[in-house]
Design an enzyme around this catalytic site. Structure first.
Site, PDB file in Angstrom:
ATOM      1  N   ALA A  24      -9.141   2.905  -4.480  1.00  0.00           N
ATOM      2  CA  ALA A  24      -8.207   2.265  -5.412  1.00  0.00           C
ATOM      3  C   ALA A  24      -8.695   2.442  -6.845  1.00  0.00           C
ATOM      4  O   ALA A  24      -7.901   2.675  -7.762  1.00  0.00           O
ATOM      5  CB  ALA A  24      -8.056   0.787  -5.080  1.00  0.00           C
ATOM      6  N   ARG A  67       1.119  -0.021  -9.149  1.00  0.00           N
ATOM      7  CA  ARG A  67       0.314  -0.503 -10.284  1.00  0.00           C
ATOM      8  C   ARG A  67       1.101  -0.562 -11.582  1.00  0.00           C
ATOM      9  O   ARG A  67       0.645  -1.080 -12.580  1.00  0.00           O
ATOM     10  CB  ARG A  67      -0.923   0.390 -10.437  1.00  0.00           C
ATOM     11  CG  ARG A  67      -1.916  -0.122 -11.464  1.00  0.00           C
ATOM     12  CD  ARG A  67      -3.253   0.519 -11.245  1.00  0.00           C
ATOM     13  NE  ARG A  67      -4.184   0.253 -12.306  1.00  0.00           N
ATOM     14  CZ  ARG A  67      -4.579   1.156 -13.204  1.00  0.00           C
ATOM     15  NH1 ARG A  67      -4.095   2.392 -13.175  1.00  0.00           N
ATOM     16  NH2 ARG A  67      -5.460   0.840 -14.120  1.00  0.00           N
ATOM     17  N   HIS A 123     -14.220   3.851 -10.176  1.00  0.00           N
ATOM     18  CA  HIS A 123     -14.161   4.158 -11.616  1.00  0.00           C
ATOM     19  C   HIS A 123     -15.264   5.164 -11.956  1.00  0.00           C
ATOM     20  O   HIS A 123     -15.044   6.133 -12.652  1.00  0.00           O
ATOM     21  CB  HIS A 123     -14.417   2.911 -12.475  1.00  0.00           C
ATOM     22  CG  HIS A 123     -13.449   1.793 -12.256  1.00  0.00           C
ATOM     23  ND1 HIS A 123     -13.829   0.482 -12.324  1.00  0.00           N
ATOM     24  CD2 HIS A 123     -12.130   1.783 -11.998  1.00  0.00           C
ATOM     25  CE1 HIS A 123     -12.778  -0.292 -12.108  1.00  0.00           C
ATOM     26  NE2 HIS A 123     -11.731   0.471 -11.905  1.00  0.00           N
ATOM     27  N   CYS A 139     -10.584  -1.347  -3.178  1.00  0.00           N
ATOM     28  CA  CYS A 139     -11.646  -0.470  -2.682  1.00  0.00           C
ATOM     29  C   CYS A 139     -11.958   0.646  -3.682  1.00  0.00           C
ATOM     30  O   CYS A 139     -11.313   0.781  -4.714  1.00  0.00           O
ATOM     31  CB  CYS A 139     -11.231   0.132  -1.342  1.00  0.00           C
ATOM     32  SG  CYS A 139      -9.855   1.286  -1.487  1.00  0.00           S
TER      33      CYS A 139
HETATM   34 FE1  CFM Z   1      -9.791  -2.376 -16.335  1.00  0.00          FE
HETATM   35 FE2  CFM Z   1      -8.998  -4.468 -15.382  1.00  0.00          FE
HETATM   36 FE3  CFM Z   1      -9.434  -2.305 -13.844  1.00  0.00          FE
HETATM   37 FE4  CFM Z   1      -7.392  -2.380 -15.605  1.00  0.00          FE
HETATM   38 FE5  CFM Z   1      -5.608  -3.094 -13.659  1.00  0.00          FE
HETATM   39 FE6  CFM Z   1      -7.294  -5.140 -13.442  1.00  0.00          FE
HETATM   40 FE7  CFM Z   1      -7.697  -3.028 -11.917  1.00  0.00          FE
HETATM   41 MO1  CFM Z   1      -5.585  -4.578 -11.504  1.00  0.00          MO
HETATM   42  S1  CFM Z   1      -8.160  -3.645 -17.095  1.00  0.00           S
HETATM   43  S2  CFM Z   1      -8.787  -0.840 -15.147  1.00  0.00           S
HETATM   44  S3  CFM Z   1      -5.260  -1.966 -15.500  1.00  0.00           S
HETATM   45  S4  CFM Z   1     -10.828  -3.574 -14.848  1.00  0.00           S
HETATM   46  S5  CFM Z   1      -5.174  -5.134 -13.706  1.00  0.00           S
HETATM   47  S6  CFM Z   1      -8.482  -6.446 -14.871  1.00  0.00           S
HETATM   48  S7  CFM Z   1      -7.853  -5.070 -11.372  1.00  0.00           S
HETATM   49  S8  CFM Z   1      -5.691  -2.271 -11.702  1.00  0.00           S
HETATM   50  S9  CFM Z   1      -9.459  -1.762 -11.701  1.00  0.00           S
END
Ligand code: CFM
Length: 532
Positions: free
Chosen positions: A56, A87, A185, A53
């Site tokens: 997250a 994580r 993000h 989400c």
């Molecule tokens: Fe970038 Fe990713 Fe992500 Fe990631 Fe991660 Fe991820 Fe994630 Mo899990 S590299 S930051 S460190 S998009 S593995 S493939 S899904 S936490 S939001």
């Protein structure tokens, strides 16, 4: 070989069929008008998805790894609890720095707070946190119910900042906002630009860089830092893996932003380019060849004979160290196939490392990437609907009169743009083998069906579907948490990954697992078949 994906989709009702078909692409480089992929859209209700989400993406991904930020989850306790330490973003403190990574702070909202409001509880939580932990920075991250009842966390933050004389940031990152982690993000990137970056004034060294979008999962960031420092780079700030708010304040002083994960941090890269003139470069430190390329691209940017020589010396030194071990593991891995399904960049990054080991990727998918992560930033002007646009702020920044600097001349910039990924990401699909499948937001039904259809030797995903693969007799490796292993980045990381993959492939366990389709004929009406 062509894949009869239609046979899988046929099981869906008509509306879902149409929807999902747009999210599935077969790579065909010889096709004049290749199918574009639809992505960054909300999940079809009722479908079991692997996505996380918005909270997250903000708290768990971007803000969480900052060691000296004390993060208070404003919401019911489950949200904080399930993002506590899962994580594997690591951090190491030095000097008088504070480290809150192992803590989980939450206002633990109860039914009464939902009815009468939770602001009082939040104020009390901040007071306790200040008294007990004496942080320099507090971040408040709200979860779904807070958005629904309308607590004004920004007002509480502003008041606390005055009262305690420390930085208090608020992030309205309620889980339902945007699409999956991706919206979080964006919100986190906005907050860091607005409140932190640009507030310091440290003097930096000669080859000054920031590392962006590297989260130090399993120690990946440490391995990358080690390499870059060995070459002679001055790492001004780590945004955010193993990073601190203290360092982040000076990020605008660096010459170049080095971006590992484009999806989660490209907003900061772009905004810093506009505000401070800094270029960003897309790197990939997963895989031997891609690490070498990334190091050489960085050296090209600075174009300094000493730095270039040092880069080559470090590459030879590191290669000599890992070469023989890798060759050994490669013998065990060569000729195998992999399917990858991860968040927004690893499904691309790890294809490089698999290729180094002689493993071909037959299927790759992202949970929440945007079209540019699949097809390259050139498609940005053609993206009609942006999943973020409904309820996520897109902030406008302007050139900072004091701190705007341009490092490259116009001619140099134009020349370099053709040679290195400068302010550009080419996306995943271009580098995928012909005939391979690309699936956006793969769901559990499609996962099972595609595993049966493609029969990959390795399935790389996360905890939510790892055991589906194991029960089907397929080795599965978690690419989010690395199953307690790592680091997998750089030269040393590649060896650890090769060891883990070779170990997984050669374990006899898979032979003992007998899913029905290994022993029984296809049931009547089965939709699993390969077509030529
Ligand atoms: Fe970038 Fe990713 Fe992500 Fe990631 Fe991660 Fe991820 Fe994630 Mo899990 S590299 S930051 S460190 S998009 S593995 S493939 S899904 S936490 S939001």
């Amino acid at each position: 070989m062509k894949h009869n994906v239609d046979k899988i989709l046929e099981k869906y009702p008509a509306a879902v069929y149409k929807n999902r078909k747009e999210h599935i692409v077969v790579k065909q480089s010889d096709c004049e008008e290749p199918q574009t992929i639809t992505s960054n859209t909300r999940t079809v209700p009722g479908i079991i998805t692997n996505r996380g989400c918005c909270y997250a993406g903000c708290k768990g991904v971007v803000i969480g790894p900052l060691r000296d930020a004390l993060i208070i989850t404003h919401g019911p306790i489950g949200c904080g609890f399930y993002t506590w330490g899962t994580r594997r973003n690591k951090g190491r403190t030095s000097g008088d720095e504070k480290n809150f990574l192992n803590y989980c702070f939450s206002t633990d909202l109860q039914e009464g707070d939902i009815v009468f409001g939770g602001e009082k509880k939040l104020k009390q939580a901040i007071k306790e946190a200040v008294e007990i932990f004496k942080p320099e920075t507090i971040a408040i991250c709200s979860t779904c119910p807070v958005g629904l009842i309308g607590d004004d966390i920004h007002a509480v933050a502003a008041q606390a900042e005055k009262e305690y004389g420390i930085k208090v940031m608020a992030f309205s990152c309620e889980g339902y906002k945007g699409v999956s982690q991706s919206g979080g993000h964006h919100i986190a990137n906005n907050g860091l630009i607005r409140h932190i970056i640009g507030t310091g004034d440290k003097t930096v060294g000669k080859y000054a860089i920031n590392i962006l979008g590297e989260y130090n999962i399993g120690g990946d960031g440490w391995e990358i830092e080690r390499l870059l420092r060995k070459i002679g780079y001055d790492i001004v700030s780590l945004i955010p893996g193993n990073g601190t708010v203290r360092e982040l304040k000076h990020a605008h002083k660096a010459t170049l932003n080095v971006i590992q994960c484009h999806r989660s941090i490209n907003y900061i890269g772009e905004m810093m380019k506009t505000k401070y003139g800094q270029d960003w470069i897309k790197v990939n430190f997963i895989g031997i060849k891609s690490t070498i390329k990334s190091l050489r691209d960085l050296a090209k940017y600075f174009d300094d004979p000493d730095l270039t020589a040092r880069t080559e010396a470090v590459i030879s030194e590191e290669l000599a160290e890992v070469g023989p071990q890798l060759e050994n593991y490669k013998k065990m891995c060569e000729g195998k196939t992999a399917a990858l399904f991860v968040g927004g960049s690893r499904a691309h990054h790890y294809q490089h490392l698999f290729k180094d080991l002689g493993i071909e990727t037959v299927l790759a998918g992202y949970e929440f990437a945007h079209r540019d992560d699949y097809e390259g930033r050139e498609v940005l002007p053609f993206i009609k609907e942006d999943g973020d646009s409904k309820n996520i702020e897109s902030i406008e920044v302007e050139a900072d009169p004091q701190n705007y600097r341009v490092f490259l001349s116009k001619e140099k910039y134009e020349k370099l743009k053709d040679e290195i990924p400068l302010n550009y990401y080419a996306g995943m699909i271009k580098e995928m083998p012909n005939g391979s499948l690309v699936v956006d937001d793969l769901n559990h039904y499609e996962t099972e069906e595609l595993l049966r259809l493609l029969k990959p030797d390795i399935f790389c995903s996360g905890i939510k579907d790892k055991y589906i693969a194991h029960k089907a007799g397929i080795f599965s490796k978690q690419l989010h948490s690395y199953d307690y292993s790592g680091p997998y980045s750089g030269f040393n990381g590649a060896v650890i990954f090769a060891r883990d993959i070779a170990m997984g492939l050669t374990t006899p366990s898979w032979g003992y697992v007998m899913p029905p389709w290994k022993t029984e004929p296809m049931i009547e009406g089965s939709y699993i078949e390969e077509v030529v």
